[in-house]
Design an enzyme around this catalytic site. Structure first.
Site: not given
Length: 509
Positions: A343, A451
């Site tokens: 991310c 994630h």
């Protein structure tokens, strides 16, 4: 409202309050959730307001604290943002992002929060409780408090503790951590600061993290019960590092249990690190030792390095430049190193970061567009709208396999066409979920928006095998248990340990 009409009919909720932060509320709730599930009850976790950058995304795209998601797993139910209707995500300088029922609705300072958000916050808590009971009329809510319930300067504005307990007429447990010392003062002081009608809600006391022979505390237990007229329903011994605290960061700080590990992993300790639960699957790999990287250093000793998620990507990239860690990562890459960014880490590995709406830590015009580390030809622009969703895809590298996880980010990333010399490939069939580059010298640079990527067993094994091959180590043996099965085993063991030392019978009326 449905709940207020049915309040006299619902199963008595159990609420876990603590004498302080870190007393063990989260793990106690997790354990009780699994204990009741094993008793064929229908437990559901709830925390009215949580402050954490360790988040989960439910199947409707709603953000919630990871600790409530873990408690939902303990209950055997799907996590839902209704279980954590208010999530505050700290951004630094006493400012937090406010998330109601999974959706970001603004930012606030600590000074203005209770003035501006107290009334709407209470309404969203009641709305969530009403919805949970409407969908699950036979459930028993297991509620987690926050910090201490008797912070006298905040008590009249506290959304998370006694206000919920009184509203639901919950059976409350007071948990205290004997490891910190002063357990008698903590218990008596907390109860003395409660109003009589609040104190009546406390049905039991748990002494947590007791070291040594439990019988040595019999005299202390008797004194507490005589002084408070409240039974001590449990003296829970110190549980070893198999059971992480709420956000698992403290466990990582001291991680060194796999002393014979063959692979050493370095994780960059960003000031605004988020979603460090991404590393939990690696912690459970016996072949891996994890260390934090806090300052500029020679990174050669690490077999691969993770650049984690960030709540303030621009700010954290400036930190990497200021400390020299950006330079260290480039040097590491040039020396056949393996790096993976998740991310915000993916975004920082790119060439440029642009923050026109000041979403990611920019304070001045000059900070709105800065250079990234420059290891992947990617440009990221941060927009006001946040993308939050569950992901199901298929990986193309380092193997073909099904992938599950979730996204939480404001940034949109695209190829930087000015960097033609840096050839990259997609990691997934969904092309915008991640990219990788193989260096001519050896080593790889990879980044993904997913994630939970390491929770995917086949993908994790093949990435680790890529590193092992680089070290001329044999491939991992075919695994007999998945990470999710290991997580289930940890939760089950936690519940069993608590169940040995806990008597909940008086609370289940």
């Amino acid at each position: 409202m449905y709940l207020e009409e049915k309040l006299h009919k619902i199963k008595k909720p159990i609420m876990v309050l603590g004498t302080s932060s870190g007393a063990g509320k989260s793990l106690t709730v997790t354990a009780i959730c699994r204990i009741l599930k094993n008793l064929a009850e229908q437990p559901i976790p709830f925390k009215g307001q949580n402050m954490s950058n360790n988040a989960w995304v439910d199947w409707e795209g709603g953000e919630m604290a990871y600790s409530q998601a873990l408690q939902a797993f303990a209950c055997g139910v799907n996590p839902s943002s209704e279980m954590n209707p208010i999530l505050l995500k700290p951004q630094g300088n006493s400012v937090s992002e406010v998330i109601h029922l999974g959706k970001s609705i603004g930012t606030t300072s600590a000074k203005n929060y209770y003035q501006d958000w107290f009334i709407p916050g209470w309404e969203v808590i009641k709305k969530s409780l009403n919805s949970i009971y409407k969908k699950n009329p036979n459930c028993r809510l297991i509620i987690e408090g926050a910090g201490s319930p008797v912070e006298m300067n905040l008590k009249h504005r506290d959304l998370t503790n006694l206000k919920i307990a009184k509203y639901l007429k919950a059976n409350c447990i007071l948990v205290t951590d004997i490891e910190r010392g002063g357990v008698f003062a903590q218990i008596i002081g907390t109860l003395e600061l409660m109003k009589p009608e609040e104190k009546k809600l406390i049905k039991g006391i748990i002494i947590n993290r007791f070291r040594g022979d439990l019988s040595l505390f019999e005299e202390g237990k008797k004194w507490i019960e005589e002084k408070t007229q409240i039974p001590v329903i449990g003296i829970v011994p110190w549980l070893n590092d198999s059971f992480p605290p709420e956000d698992s960061l403290d466990l990582l700080e001291n991680k060194s249990r796999f002393t014979n590990a063959e692979i050493k992993v370095g994780i960059i300790k960003l000031p605004s690190i988020s979603n460090f639960s991404d590393f939990d699957p690696l912690e459970n790999e016996e072949s891996i030792l994890i260390e934090w990287i806090r300052e500029s250093q020679n990174l050669k000793k690490y077999d691969f390095i993770i650049l984690p998620g960030s709540k303030q990507t621009i700010k954290d990239q400036m930190f990497l430049e200021k400390t020299g860690l950006s330079h260290d990562l480039r040097e590491y890459s040039n020396n056949k190193g393996h790096i993976i960014g998740i991310c915000g880490g993916l975004q920082m590995l790119g060439t440029f970061l642009e923050d026109p709406f000041l979403k990611e830590g920019s304070k001045t015009f000059s900070e709105q567009k800065i250079k990234g580390i420059g290891l992947l030809p990617l440009r990221t622009t941060f927009f006001e709208e946040k993308l939050t969703r569950q992901i199901s895809s298929e990986s193309l590298w380092p193997c073909q396999s099904k992938i599950n996880g979730f996204e939480i980010h404001n940034g949109q990333t695209e190829l930087d066409n000015t960097q033609n010399s840096l050839k990259i490939n997609p990691i997934f069939k969904d092309l915008n979920l991640g990219w990788y580059k193989e260096n001519k010298e050896g080593g790889t640079i990879a980044g993904t928006y997913i994630h939970g990527i390491f929770e995917n067993d086949i993908w994790r094994d093949q990435y680790i095998n890529l590193i092992r091959m680089n070290k001329k180590l044999p491939a991992l043996k075919k695994r007999t248990s998945s990470y999710k099965n290991k997580r289930e085993k940890i939760i089950e063991n936690l519940a069993n340990e608590f169940n040995k030392h806990l008597n909940l019978s008086s609370l289940l009326n």
